[in-house]
Design an enzyme around this catalytic site. Structure first.
Site, PDB file in Angstrom:
ATOM      1  N   SER A  95       0.910  -1.190  -0.001  1.00  0.00           N
ATOM      2  CA  SER A  95      -0.081  -0.055   0.071  1.00  0.00           C
ATOM      3  C   SER A  95       0.967   1.147   0.008  1.00  0.00           C
ATOM      4  CB  SER A  95      -0.816   0.197   1.308  1.00  0.00           C
ATOM      5  OG  SER A  95      -1.448   1.200   1.610  1.00  0.00           O
ATOM      6  N   TYR A 113      -2.366  -0.683  10.219  1.00  0.00           N
ATOM      7  CA  TYR A 113      -2.154  -0.728   8.902  1.00  0.00           C
ATOM      8  C   TYR A 113      -1.164  -0.434   8.318  1.00  0.00           C
ATOM      9  CZ  TYR A 113      -4.042  -1.163   4.084  1.00  0.00           C
ATOM     10  OH  TYR A 113      -4.224  -1.640   2.711  1.00  0.00           O
TER      11      TYR A 113
HETATM   12  N1  LIG Z   1      -8.579  -0.948  -1.539  1.00  0.00           N
HETATM   13  C1  LIG Z   1      -7.643  -0.112  -1.410  1.00  0.00           C
HETATM   14  O1  LIG Z   1      -7.822   1.222  -1.467  1.00  0.00           O
HETATM   15  C2  LIG Z   1      -6.194  -0.674  -1.204  1.00  0.00           C
HETATM   16  C3  LIG Z   1      -5.072   0.245  -1.071  1.00  0.00           C
HETATM   17  C4  LIG Z   1      -3.838  -0.271  -0.729  1.00  0.00           C
HETATM   18  C5  LIG Z   1      -3.502  -1.341  -0.715  1.00  0.00           C
HETATM   19  N2  LIG Z   1      -4.628  -2.376  -0.643  1.00  0.00           N
HETATM   20  C6  LIG Z   1      -4.503  -3.604  -0.581  1.00  0.00           C
HETATM   21  O2  LIG Z   1      -4.788  -4.548  -1.450  1.00  0.00           O
HETATM   22  C7  LIG Z   1      -5.059  -5.989  -0.935  1.00  0.00           C
HETATM   23  C8  LIG Z   1      -6.496  -6.441  -1.302  1.00  0.00           C
HETATM   24  O3  LIG Z   1      -7.237  -5.668  -0.926  1.00  0.00           O
HETATM   25  P1  LIG Z   1      -8.853  -5.162  -1.601  1.00  0.00           P
HETATM   26  O4  LIG Z   1      -8.869  -3.840  -1.794  1.00  0.00           O
HETATM   27  O5  LIG Z   1      -8.845  -5.926  -2.642  1.00  0.00           O
HETATM   28  O6  LIG Z   1      -9.798  -5.621  -0.346  1.00  0.00           O
HETATM   29  P2  LIG Z   1     -11.089  -6.894  -0.708  1.00  0.00           P
HETATM   30  O7  LIG Z   1     -11.798  -6.639  -1.869  1.00  0.00           O
HETATM   31  O8  LIG Z   1     -11.554  -6.656   0.695  1.00  0.00           O
HETATM   32  O9  LIG Z   1     -10.117  -8.144  -0.790  1.00  0.00           O
HETATM   33  C9  LIG Z   1      -9.494  -8.514   0.389  1.00  0.00           C
HETATM   34  C10 LIG Z   1      -9.318 -10.081   0.044  1.00  0.00           C
HETATM   35  O10 LIG Z   1      -8.591 -10.633   1.110  1.00  0.00           O
HETATM   36  C11 LIG Z   1      -9.180 -11.846   1.698  1.00  0.00           C
HETATM   37  N3  LIG Z   1      -8.736 -11.904   2.992  1.00  0.00           N
HETATM   38  C12 LIG Z   1      -8.976 -11.512   3.849  1.00  0.00           C
HETATM   39  N4  LIG Z   1      -8.671 -12.003   4.907  1.00  0.00           N
HETATM   40  C13 LIG Z   1      -8.297 -13.158   4.681  1.00  0.00           C
HETATM   41  C14 LIG Z   1      -7.853 -14.535   5.609  1.00  0.00           C
HETATM   42  N5  LIG Z   1      -7.599 -14.677   6.655  1.00  0.00           N
HETATM   43  N6  LIG Z   1      -7.537 -15.540   4.866  1.00  0.00           N
HETATM   44  C15 LIG Z   1      -7.608 -15.474   3.490  1.00  0.00           C
HETATM   45  N7  LIG Z   1      -8.291 -14.638   2.629  1.00  0.00           N
HETATM   46  C16 LIG Z   1      -8.336 -13.453   3.311  1.00  0.00           C
HETATM   47  C17 LIG Z   1     -10.545 -11.755   1.144  1.00  0.00           C
HETATM   48  O11 LIG Z   1     -11.133 -13.054   0.879  1.00  0.00           O
HETATM   49  P3  LIG Z   1     -12.109 -13.905   1.913  1.00  0.00           P
HETATM   50  O12 LIG Z   1     -12.802 -12.455   2.725  1.00  0.00           O
HETATM   51  O13 LIG Z   1     -12.782 -14.444   1.092  1.00  0.00           O
HETATM   52  O14 LIG Z   1     -11.006 -14.615   2.876  1.00  0.00           O
HETATM   53  C18 LIG Z   1     -10.617 -10.859  -0.101  1.00  0.00           C
HETATM   54  O15 LIG Z   1     -10.317 -11.783  -1.197  1.00  0.00           O
HETATM   55  C19 LIG Z   1      -4.884  -5.769   0.588  1.00  0.00           C
HETATM   56  O16 LIG Z   1      -3.581  -6.409   0.865  1.00  0.00           O
HETATM   57  C20 LIG Z   1      -5.097  -4.444   0.749  1.00  0.00           C
HETATM   58  O17 LIG Z   1      -4.301  -4.066   2.088  1.00  0.00           O
HETATM   59  C21 LIG Z   1      -6.113  -1.874  -1.028  1.00  0.00           C
END
Ligand SMILES: NC(=O)c1ccc[n+]([C@@H]2O[C@H](COP(=O)([O-])OP(=O)(O)OC[C@H]3O[C@@H](n4cnc5c(N)ncnc54)[C@H](OP(=O)(O)O)[C@@H]3O)[C@@H](O)[C@H]2O)c1
Length: 247
Positions: free
Chosen positions: A145, A159
């Site tokens: 991030s 975070y």
């Molecule tokens: N969205 C943003 O603005 C943003 C910005 C910077 C970085 N990121 C990073 O991008 C990555 C993906 O996030 P996203 O934005 O795409 O959010 P998201 O749609 O909420 O996806 C998160 C994913 O992580 C999985 N997950 C969460 N806890 C888990 C666990 N204990 N075991 C296995 N899988 C788990 C969830 O699957 P299940 O719930 O099905 O397990 C889901 O597929 C993360 O690392 C986040 O920190 C996001």
């Protein structure tokens, strides 16, 4: 048309939604066979049906190191190799310390840090083995991030700590694995429109309130991952910071 990842196997954690879902699709579109990991099996099944034959679904909690290892071994048994690992599963809240729930802090550490360590530890020997094959290269990409580079403001406390930790881990791994032709890279997104940012939970960054130009789509991040893992063998893209133009 031949894909640039034909014959490869990719593992994507957190493939049930958001950036992981988009990345799995993008890698499959380049010809990779993708193993989809997350807890919500129905969502993985739906995606696997779209991506077609060879796509594997593994219901797993990345904080359970033994279960993660079993899944990685199953992927290698079924596919014979792992060429690309995308550490994407993540969780975040933005509660200031005075209001924060310690359990939420622990959850961020468990998913964002321990999960990345468990998955990488289980996969690393298979990645070095794949890099000795005809393709001569393998990849670990971790979705960090902007908060892995800088503290993004009040409430980003834990975070940011977890994302700084994965950045440090990734750089150390890069220094260890480069001579073995395993590239190690980070993608550092700004605000992306996903479930994480539209969860309805309080104190998460809210993508729905951002202007149209002020938020990224999950595909924007998936593009970066594909770019990284399709470079020539001599070229390692170690870090990609992607922010919405207006952020
Ligand atoms: N969205 C943003 O603005 C943003 C910005 C910077 C970085 N990121 C990073 O991008 C990555 C993906 O996030 P996203 O934005 O795409 O959010 P998201 O749609 O909420 O996806 C998160 C994913 O992580 C999985 N997950 C969460 N806890 C888990 C666990 N204990 N075991 C296995 N899988 C788990 C969830 O699957 P299940 O719930 O099905 O397990 C889901 O597929 C993360 O690392 C986040 O920190 C996001």
């Amino acid at each position: 048309m031949a894909g640039r990842l034909d014959g490869t196997t990719a593992v994507v954690t957190g493939a049930s939604s958001g950036i992981g879902n988009a990345t799995a699709r993008a890698l499959a579109a380049e010809g990779a066979t993708v193993a989809l990991l997350a807890r919500r099996k129905e969502k993985l099944d739906d995606l696997a049906q779209e991506l077609g034959e060879g796509t594997a679904v593994h219901e797993v909690d990345v904080t359970d190191a033994d279960a993660v290892r079993e899944v990685i071994e199953a992927v290698v048994r079924e596919r014979g190799r792992i060429d690309v690992l995308v550490n994407n599963a993540g969780y975040g809240t933005m509660d200031p310390a005075l209001e924060a729930d310690l359990g939420e802090w622990q959850k961020m550490v468990d998913v964002n840090l321990t999960g990345v360590l468990a998955t990488t530890h289980a996969a690393v020997s298979h990645l070095t083995a794949a890099a000795q094959g005809p393709r001569g290269i393998a990849d670990v990409v971790t979705v960090s991030s902007v908060a892995g580079r800088t503290v993004t403001g009040p409430g980003s406390n834990v975070y940011a700590a977890t994302k700084h930790a994965v950045n440090a881990f990734s750089e150390a791994l890069r220094q260890e694995l480069g001579t073995k032709h395993v590239r190690v890279g980070l993608v550092e997104p700004g605000l992306v429109d996903t479930e994480l940012t539209n969860s309805g939970r309080e104190n998460t960054p809210d993508a729905s309130s951002a202007s149209e130009l002020g938020v990224l789509e999950a595909d924007d991040i998936a593009d970066a991952v594909v770019y990284m893992v399709t470079r020539p063998r001599r070229t390692a893209v170690n870090e990609v910071l992607i922010r919405p133009t207006e952020q």
